[in-house]
Enzyme design. Structure first.
Site, PDB file in Angstrom:
ATOM      1  N   GLU A   1       0.986  -1.103  -0.047  1.00  0.00           N
ATOM      2  CA  GLU A   1       0.080   0.011  -0.049  1.00  0.00           C
ATOM      3  C   GLU A   1       1.034   1.396  -0.096  1.00  0.00           C
ATOM      4  O   GLU A   1       1.880   1.266   0.609  1.00  0.00           O
ATOM      5  CB  GLU A   1      -1.017  -0.084   1.189  1.00  0.00           C
ATOM      6  CG  GLU A   1      -2.026  -1.160   1.175  1.00  0.00           C
ATOM      7  CD  GLU A   1      -3.005  -0.963   2.259  1.00  0.00           C
ATOM      8  OE1 GLU A   1      -3.069   0.003   3.028  1.00  0.00           O
ATOM      9  OE2 GLU A   1      -3.896  -1.987   2.606  1.00  0.00           O
TER      10      GLU A   1
ATOM     11  N   HIS B   1      -5.180   0.244  -2.108  1.00  0.00           N
ATOM     12  CA  HIS B   1      -5.243  -0.978  -1.955  1.00  0.00           C
ATOM     13  C   HIS B   1      -5.003  -1.845  -3.010  1.00  0.00           C
ATOM     14  O   HIS B   1      -5.721  -2.088  -4.168  1.00  0.00           O
ATOM     15  CB  HIS B   1      -6.916  -1.388  -1.652  1.00  0.00           C
ATOM     16  CG  HIS B   1      -7.481  -0.990  -0.379  1.00  0.00           C
ATOM     17  ND1 HIS B   1      -8.717  -0.676  -0.008  1.00  0.00           N
ATOM     18  CD2 HIS B   1      -6.995  -0.549   0.814  1.00  0.00           C
ATOM     19  CE1 HIS B   1      -9.082  -0.465   1.111  1.00  0.00           C
ATOM     20  NE2 HIS B   1      -7.866  -0.125   1.643  1.00  0.00           N
TER      21      HIS B   1
ATOM     22  N   ASP C   1      -8.908  -0.658   8.102  1.00  0.00           N
ATOM     23  CA  ASP C   1      -9.131   1.032   8.050  1.00  0.00           C
ATOM     24  C   ASP C   1     -10.141   1.558   9.050  1.00  0.00           C
ATOM     25  O   ASP C   1      -9.783   2.459   9.767  1.00  0.00           O
ATOM     26  CB  ASP C   1      -9.626   1.409   6.538  1.00  0.00           C
ATOM     27  CG  ASP C   1      -8.669   1.199   5.363  1.00  0.00           C
ATOM     28  OD1 ASP C   1      -7.660   1.083   5.615  1.00  0.00           O
ATOM     29  OD2 ASP C   1      -9.086   1.060   4.274  1.00  0.00           O
TER      30      ASP C   1
ATOM     31  N   HIS D   1      -4.614   6.393   0.438  1.00  0.00           N
ATOM     32  CA  HIS D   1      -3.703   5.132   0.536  1.00  0.00           C
ATOM     33  C   HIS D   1      -4.410   4.288  -0.351  1.00  0.00           C
ATOM     34  O   HIS D   1      -5.424   4.542  -0.972  1.00  0.00           O
ATOM     35  CB  HIS D   1      -3.580   4.492   1.967  1.00  0.00           C
ATOM     36  CG  HIS D   1      -4.935   3.770   2.333  1.00  0.00           C
ATOM     37  ND1 HIS D   1      -6.063   4.527   2.824  1.00  0.00           N
ATOM     38  CD2 HIS D   1      -5.109   2.559   2.367  1.00  0.00           C
ATOM     39  CE1 HIS D   1      -6.893   3.439   3.200  1.00  0.00           C
ATOM     40  NE2 HIS D   1      -6.426   2.441   2.834  1.00  0.00           N
TER      41      HIS D   1
HETATM   42 ZN   LIG Z   1      -7.154   0.610   3.537  1.00  0.00          ZN
END
Ligand SMILES: [Zn+2]
Length: 147
Positions: A25, A82, A93, A80
């Site tokens: 990530e 995935h 999250d 961010h």
């Molecule tokens: Zn996430």
């Protein structure tokens, strides 16, 4: 649905950042006003398991907040990726999120979704969806209003 504005250029930078890291990530900070993202900063993901979660480098976070307090760009949230999931908040999250009203952008492939971290959110109990309002002139307009 509430919305948050971002320029197509910044959006492309986020997608490009995510594409450079197919297995871990990526993350970064978002700057602007609560409703307008007008700048971003790529950050290092220092999480122990970067394939499954992200943690923004605390030094970068601290520096950004310090600049903010000194009159610099205001941190309004972060993005961010995935790499192997979808552009949707994960249970991880939600567990990591603080209900502070910050903006979360999540990128998976070419999909980018926006969320606001709140108490009793509609998704995972932590996130309310935000519509991403895109436009080339958004950032410029925001600059004019802010400075
Ligand atoms: Zn996430």
């Amino acid at each position: 649905m509430a919305n948050v504005a971002i320029s197509t250029e910044l959006l492309a930078q986020i997608v490009a950042h995510a594409q450079q890291s197919p297995f871990a990530e990526v993350c970064g900070l978002l700057f602007g006003t609560p409703d307008v993202i007008d700048a971003l900063e790529r950050c290092t993901n220092v999480a122990a398991e970067p394939a499954r979660r992200f943690e923004i480098d605390p030094a970068q976070l601290l520096a950004a907040h310090r600049r903010s307090r000194a009159g610099g760009p205001v941190v309004i949230g972060h993005y961010h990726s995935h790499p192997s999931g979808r552009a949707w908040p994960s249970a991880t999250d939600a567990a990591d999120a603080v209900a502070d009203g910050s903006v979360w952008l999540i990128v998976a492939g070419f999909d980018v979704t926006a969320w606001r971290a709140v108490a009793n959110g509609a998704v995972e109990g932590r996130f309310d969806p935000l519509a991403l309002r895109m436009g080339a002139s958004v950032a410029r307009n925001a600059d004019v209003e802010e400075r």
